[in-house]
Write an enzyme that holds these catalytic residues in place. Sequence first.
Site, PDB file in Angstrom:
ATOM      1  N   GLU A  55      -4.494  -0.239  -8.722  1.00 47.87           N
ATOM      2  CA  GLU A  55      -3.615   1.017  -8.885  1.00 47.87           C
ATOM      3  C   GLU A  55      -2.507   0.177  -9.433  1.00 47.87           C
ATOM      4  O   GLU A  55      -1.775  -0.357  -8.869  1.00 47.87           O
ATOM      5  CB  GLU A  55      -3.519   1.524  -7.753  1.00 47.87           C
ATOM      6  CG  GLU A  55      -2.675   2.963  -7.781  1.00 47.87           C
ATOM      7  CD  GLU A  55      -2.646   3.661  -6.523  1.00 47.87           C
ATOM      8  OE1 GLU A  55      -2.623   3.108  -5.429  1.00 47.87           O
ATOM      9  OE2 GLU A  55      -2.519   4.921  -6.588  1.00 47.87           O
TER      10      GLU A  55
ATOM     11  N   HIS B  45      -1.919  -2.663  -6.787  1.00 50.04           N
ATOM     12  CA  HIS B  45      -2.332  -2.355  -5.449  1.00 50.04           C
ATOM     13  C   HIS B  45      -3.982  -2.507  -5.491  1.00 50.04           C
ATOM     14  O   HIS B  45      -4.944  -1.651  -6.333  1.00 50.04           O
ATOM     15  CB  HIS B  45      -2.250  -0.939  -4.962  1.00 50.04           C
ATOM     16  CG  HIS B  45      -2.613  -0.426  -3.858  1.00 50.04           C
ATOM     17  ND1 HIS B  45      -2.798   1.101  -3.702  1.00 50.04           N
ATOM     18  CD2 HIS B  45      -2.927  -1.039  -2.763  1.00 50.04           C
ATOM     19  CE1 HIS B  45      -2.783   1.116  -2.318  1.00 50.04           C
ATOM     20  NE2 HIS B  45      -3.156   0.010  -1.737  1.00 50.04           N
TER      21      HIS B  45
ATOM     22  N   SER C  49       0.737  -1.318   0.001  1.00 47.54           N
ATOM     23  CA  SER C  49       0.173  -0.045   0.046  1.00 47.54           C
ATOM     24  C   SER C  49       0.894   1.401   0.011  1.00 47.54           C
ATOM     25  O   SER C  49       0.433   2.331  -0.239  1.00 47.54           O
ATOM     26  CB  SER C  49      -0.961  -0.091   1.149  1.00 47.54           C
ATOM     27  OG  SER C  49      -0.254  -0.053   2.399  1.00 47.54           O
TER      28      SER C  49
ATOM     29  N   ASN D 151      -3.308   6.245  -1.513  1.00 47.01           N
ATOM     30  CA  ASN D 151      -3.190   6.572  -0.388  1.00 47.01           C
ATOM     31  C   ASN D 151      -2.462   7.867  -0.195  1.00 47.01           C
ATOM     32  O   ASN D 151      -2.405   8.356   1.045  1.00 47.01           O
ATOM     33  CB  ASN D 151      -2.128   5.640   0.150  1.00 47.01           C
ATOM     34  CG  ASN D 151      -3.108   4.382   0.784  1.00 47.01           C
ATOM     35  OD1 ASN D 151      -3.990   4.448   0.961  1.00 47.01           O
ATOM     36  ND2 ASN D 151      -2.287   3.152   0.228  1.00 47.01           N
TER      37      ASN D 151
HETATM   38  N1  3HC Z   1     -16.817 -10.543  -0.984  1.00 49.29           N
HETATM   39  C1  3HC Z   1     -17.949 -10.469  -1.944  1.00 49.29           C
HETATM   40  N2  3HC Z   1     -18.831  -9.602  -1.745  1.00 49.29           N
HETATM   41  C2  3HC Z   1     -18.708  -8.774  -1.024  1.00 49.29           C
HETATM   42  C3  3HC Z   1     -17.843  -8.679   0.316  1.00 49.29           C
HETATM   43  C4  3HC Z   1     -16.647  -9.660  -0.139  1.00 49.29           C
HETATM   44  N3  3HC Z   1     -15.594  -9.554   0.809  1.00 49.29           N
HETATM   45  N4  3HC Z   1     -18.004  -7.549   0.943  1.00 49.29           N
HETATM   46  C5  3HC Z   1     -19.063  -7.033   0.550  1.00 49.29           C
HETATM   47  N5  3HC Z   1     -19.640  -7.811  -0.692  1.00 49.29           N
HETATM   48  C6  3HC Z   1     -20.781  -7.367  -1.340  1.00 49.29           C
HETATM   49  C7  3HC Z   1     -21.971  -7.471  -0.533  1.00 49.29           C
HETATM   50  O1  3HC Z   1     -22.582  -8.698  -1.136  1.00 49.29           O
HETATM   51  C8  3HC Z   1     -22.967  -6.322  -1.420  1.00 49.29           C
HETATM   52  O2  3HC Z   1     -23.346  -6.709  -2.649  1.00 49.29           O
HETATM   53  P1  3HC Z   1     -24.778  -6.316  -3.261  1.00 49.29           P
HETATM   54  O3  3HC Z   1     -24.529  -4.646  -3.296  1.00 49.29           O
HETATM   55  O4  3HC Z   1     -24.900  -7.045  -4.467  1.00 49.29           O
HETATM   56  O5  3HC Z   1     -25.726  -6.384  -2.131  1.00 49.29           O
HETATM   57  C9  3HC Z   1     -21.990  -5.437  -1.384  1.00 49.29           C
HETATM   58  O6  3HC Z   1     -20.633  -5.853  -1.417  1.00 49.29           O
HETATM   59  C10 3HC Z   1     -22.191  -4.335  -0.462  1.00 49.29           C
HETATM   60  O7  3HC Z   1     -21.889  -5.153   0.915  1.00 49.29           O
HETATM   61  P2  3HC Z   1     -22.977  -4.845   2.249  1.00 49.29           P
HETATM   62  O8  3HC Z   1     -24.216  -4.785   1.923  1.00 49.29           O
HETATM   63  O9  3HC Z   1     -22.490  -5.912   3.240  1.00 49.29           O
HETATM   64  O10 3HC Z   1     -22.487  -3.712   2.868  1.00 49.29           O
HETATM   65  P3  3HC Z   1     -22.160  -2.118   2.313  1.00 49.29           P
HETATM   66  O11 3HC Z   1     -23.258  -1.872   1.579  1.00 49.29           O
HETATM   67  O12 3HC Z   1     -22.087  -1.422   3.909  1.00 49.29           O
HETATM   68  O13 3HC Z   1     -20.911  -2.079   1.651  1.00 49.29           O
HETATM   69  C11 3HC Z   1     -18.495  -1.824   1.506  1.00 49.29           C
HETATM   70  C12 3HC Z   1     -19.663  -2.417   2.183  1.00 49.29           C
HETATM   71  C13 3HC Z   1     -18.434  -2.470  -0.004  1.00 49.29           C
HETATM   72  C14 3HC Z   1     -17.271  -2.277   2.196  1.00 49.29           C
HETATM   73  C15 3HC Z   1     -18.687  -0.440   1.609  1.00 49.29           C
HETATM   74  O14 3HC Z   1     -19.048   0.082   2.760  1.00 49.29           O
HETATM   75  C16 3HC Z   1     -17.415   0.510   0.818  1.00 49.29           C
HETATM   76  O15 3HC Z   1     -17.274   0.480  -0.173  1.00 49.29           O
HETATM   77  N6  3HC Z   1     -16.661   1.021   1.900  1.00 49.29           N
HETATM   78  C17 3HC Z   1     -15.437   1.630   1.436  1.00 49.29           C
HETATM   79  C18 3HC Z   1     -14.405   0.796   1.201  1.00 49.29           C
HETATM   80  C19 3HC Z   1     -12.971   1.398   0.579  1.00 49.29           C
HETATM   81  O16 3HC Z   1     -12.994   2.488   0.625  1.00 49.29           O
HETATM   82  N7  3HC Z   1     -12.039   0.688   0.440  1.00 49.29           N
HETATM   83  C20 3HC Z   1     -10.741   0.953   0.181  1.00 49.29           C
HETATM   84  C21 3HC Z   1      -9.939   0.688   1.526  1.00 49.29           C
HETATM   85  S1  3HC Z   1      -8.480   1.578   1.126  1.00 49.29           S
HETATM   86  C22 3HC Z   1      -7.713   0.300   0.666  1.00 49.29           C
HETATM   87  O17 3HC Z   1      -7.999  -0.707   0.379  1.00 49.29           O
HETATM   88  C23 3HC Z   1      -6.116   0.449   0.036  1.00 49.29           C
HETATM   89  C24 3HC Z   1      -5.197   0.268   1.360  1.00 49.29           C
HETATM   90  O18 3HC Z   1      -3.804   0.634   0.769  1.00 49.29           O
HETATM   91  C25 3HC Z   1      -5.304   1.175   2.555  1.00 49.29           C
END
Ligand code: 3HC
Length: 296
Positions: free
Chosen positions: A151, A139, A118, A189
């Site tokens: 990325e 990434h 990251s 990031n």
């Molecule tokens: N595998 C498969 N499907 C998944 C899943 C997984 N691990 N997690 C969630 N899902 C699916 C769910 O089934 C659901 O599908 P649907 O839209 O068809 O119903 C959808 O994703 C949404 O999940 P939920 O309904 O359980 O929950 P939310 O609507 O609250 O969404 C989230 C959860 C997708 C995590 C959303 O809150 C989100 O997008 N959050 C921000 C995530 C983000 O910013 N990620 C980047 C982080 S930074 C990073 O990774 C970089 C690092 O370097 C720091």
Amino acid sequence: MKNISVIGAGTMGNGIAHVFAMNDYPVNLIDVSPSALDKALATIDKNLSRMVSKEKITEEVKTKSLANIQLHTTLPDAVRNADLVIEAATENESLKLTIFKELDESCQESTILATNTSSISITKIAGATSRPDKVIGMHFMNPVPVMKLVEVIRGYGTSDKVTADIMDLSKNINKIPVEVNDYPGFVSNRILMPMINEAIYSLYENVAGVEEIDTVMKLGMAHPMGPLQLADFVGLDVCLSIMYVLQNGFGDTKYRPCPLLINMVNAGYLGVKSGEGFYKYSSGSKELVLSDRFKK
Ligand code: 3HC
């Protein structure tokens, strides 16, 4: 590129293995810990079942995806025939340099070596190998099966051909790749972490409470999670270490990590993974519960 090896069976490693396996790529998933491998396979099974129940894939695709994944605890055999190795081990520079040195010795000359780091410099990681032209950043974002972005980070010596191959491969697994150059924090990031750090400063300086800060960003900017919830999701230790990479890499006071972030990490309040950060987490519950420490 057909044979993929993924190093590290944690959250990112199992998500990456899931996505490749689901798109018909044979995947060797490698971790030193057999229990981490079992846990990863159980997580992939659970996430595939979730996709079946949402009718995004069929039961047959789930069965085929699981059959595409082989588990390994040692590196050389598991990477010998790899066209691409993606390293998603713990975010620790010396560990990554050691892994890349070993990969360079164990893999075929043509194998592309990618890292899901990251924030650690791709150019520095490439320096541990004799093939810097074939070392690149891939990434992925958490949760990997859901987030569309990859990325793609070019190190100083990464070749045009390798970059083009990785851009194409990312499209083949239904992701949207974006090419960026290797500078601290890359693009994702460099922008995300100062936003999270600024949200923590806003809390520290009592501009507003945890829920208010997150609500402003969720309802005002249409972010799916507020920045403090996202910090818990990513891990406060990961956020802090990326802030240090930005601070050291740019030498600018604007990247100074918030003292509250440092205190929380030192005290072991790391977010979801430790059970508490800005919010409290218990397994199975989707309800967002504010940490007692931030109740007014
Ligand atoms: N595998 C498969 N499907 C998944 C899943 C997984 N691990 N997690 C969630 N899902 C699916 C769910 O089934 C659901 O599908 P649907 O839209 O068809 O119903 C959808 O994703 C949404 O999940 P939920 O309904 O359980 O929950 P939310 O609507 O609250 O969404 C989230 C959860 C997708 C995590 C959303 O809150 C989100 O997008 N959050 C921000 C995530 C983000 O910013 N990620 C980047 C982080 S930074 C990073 O990774 C970089 C690092 O370097 C720091």
